[in-house]
Every structure is written in structure tokens, then in C-alpha cells.
Design an enzyme around this catalytic site. Structure first.
Site, PDB file in Angstrom:
ATOM      1  N   ARG A 196       0.853  -1.190   0.000  1.00  0.00           N
ATOM      2  CA  ARG A 196       0.000   0.000   0.000  1.00  0.00           C
ATOM      3  C   ARG A 196       0.888   1.239   0.000  1.00  0.00           C
ATOM      4  NH1 ARG A 196      -5.451  -0.509   1.256  1.00  0.00           N
ATOM      5  NH2 ARG A 196      -5.460   1.471   0.151  1.00  0.00           N
ATOM      6  N   HIS A 224      13.216  -1.420  -2.412  1.00  0.00           N
ATOM      7  CA  HIS A 224      12.620  -1.474  -3.754  1.00  0.00           C
ATOM      8  C   HIS A 224      13.549  -2.275  -4.672  1.00  0.00           C
ATOM      9  CE1 HIS A 224      10.123  -0.142  -7.061  1.00  0.00           C
ATOM     10  NE2 HIS A 224      11.240   0.059  -7.741  1.00  0.00           N
TER      11      HIS A 224
END
Ligand code: GRF
Length: 190
Positions: free
Chosen positions: A93, A111
Site C-alpha cells: 500500500r 525497492h
């Protein structure tokens, strides 16, 4: 983040598999670790990674509510457990600007690309499609703009001709596990 004798308290937010969480827990148990994982939150009650919290008796909660309610609960727990830093690890989210203001402690994320290249999803197939020579992973501070905050640690790997998104993902995940620990140690060594 200031040196002190006591270990820094970390909350990890997950949505799925939880291999980064598993690795952070493993490292946190070493004597040399400067942090301990005190809280695990998930926006999915069936997130596989929650089992690592349970096995290790780490307080864990899942709230499948809408984002604003998840964030409200998260802030309360972060205060209650006196958390020093929030680590997003496969948390799917996008946290709201309001949360990032209210939380008052750093929020960092991992990431699977060499940011600022390849923000967003499906980074491995996009890297291969775009014929990039290298890919990797980045641990960075979370800001309002997606995948854009200041970089803490970045690790790079060569993309081989024979790589496909799965093989690349596997190799980069190993790098991620190293990068996340390095990033936290770096922050806590300041
Ligand atoms: C990792 O590749 C991470 O970089 C991305 O989501 C994946 C989470 O994997 N944000 P896991 O749940 O930690 O195994």
C-alpha cells in the site's frame, strides 16, 4: 540517529511472503545487531510472512481495513511500542502524506531496482525488456512521492543474457536481504 546502548526498536510492515522480514529477524538476534524487531503489521491477514513474527513471538497485527484505518491503528501501535523506525518490506500500500507527517519517525522501504530507475511494479521484467545492463535494489527513505526518497543503500548486479524475470528476482532478493541490514546498521551508526 544517535548512538545509544539500547537497541533501536523496529516495526516492519508487510503484505506477503516476508523473506525480508525473516532475514531482518535473523540478523536482529545477533549480538552485533543494533536493532530489534518489536512489531509486525500487515494489511493482509493471510500474509505468509506473519508466520515469522508468530514463530519468533513478535507482536503482530493485521488490519484489512481501508488505508486510513490501517494507518490510525499503526500510529497507535508505533507509539505504544515506542518504535524508532518503520521498515516497509513488500508492503503493497502507498502510505498517505498524513501518515508520514503524523508518524514522526523515519519510514524506509526496499525497492527491487536501481532507483531512480524503474519505480513501481514489475521491475525485473521491465529491466530485461529495456535491455538494462544492470539492476539491483535500493533502500530509501519514504516520502510522499512514490519510490523517490533519499537513498540509504543501493546494491547492483549484472543482468545476464540468460536471465529471465524469475532468475533475476531470485538474485536480487538475496541482495535485498543484505542491503536492508546494511541500511539499518548505517542509520544506527550515525
Ligand atoms: C521485495 O522484492 C521488495 O523489494 C518488494 O517486495 C518484495 C517483498 O518480498 N518491495 P518479501 O515479502 O520480503 O519476501
Amino acid at each position: 540517529m544517535g548512538k545509544s546502548n539500547s537497541k533501536k526498536k523496529i516495526a516492519v510492515f508487510i503484505s506477503g511472503r516476508g523473506s525480508n522480514l525473516k532475514n531482518l529477524i535473523k540478523y536482529s538476534k545477533l549480538k552485533k545487531s543494533k536493532f530489534t524487531i518489536c512489531l509486525v503489521l500487515s494489511n493482509k491477514s493471510n500474509a505468509k510472512g506473519l508466520k515469522y513474527a508468530r514463530i519468533n513471538k513478535i507482536k503482530n497485527f493485521s488490519f484489512e481495513k481501508k488505508l486510513s484505518l490501517f494507518e490510525k491503528k499503526a500510529i497507535k501501535l508505533i507509539k505504544k511500542f515506542k518504535i524508532n523506525i518503520v521498515c516497509l518490506a513488500g508492503f503493497m500500500r502507498i502510505l498517505s502524506p498524513l501518515f508520514l507527517t503524523r508518524v514522526k519517525i523515519p519510514v524506509i522501504n526496499i525497492h527491487p531496482s536501481l532507483l531512480p530507475r524503474l519505480k513501481g511494479l514489475n521491475t525485473h521484467s521491465r529491466a530485461i525488456k529495456a535491455n538494462h545492463k544492470y539492476s539491483g535494489c535500493t533502500v530509501h527513505f519514504v516520502e510522499n512521492k512514490l519510490d523517490s526518497g533519499e537513498i540509504i543503500v543501493q546494491k547492483k548486479i549484472k543482468i545476464l543474457k540468460k536471465d529471465n524475470p524469475e532468475t533475476l528476482a531470485k538474485k536480487i532478493l538475496k541482495l535485498e536481504h543484505k542491503a536492508y541490514v546494511e541500511a539499518l546498521e548505517k542509520l544506527f551508526n550515525f
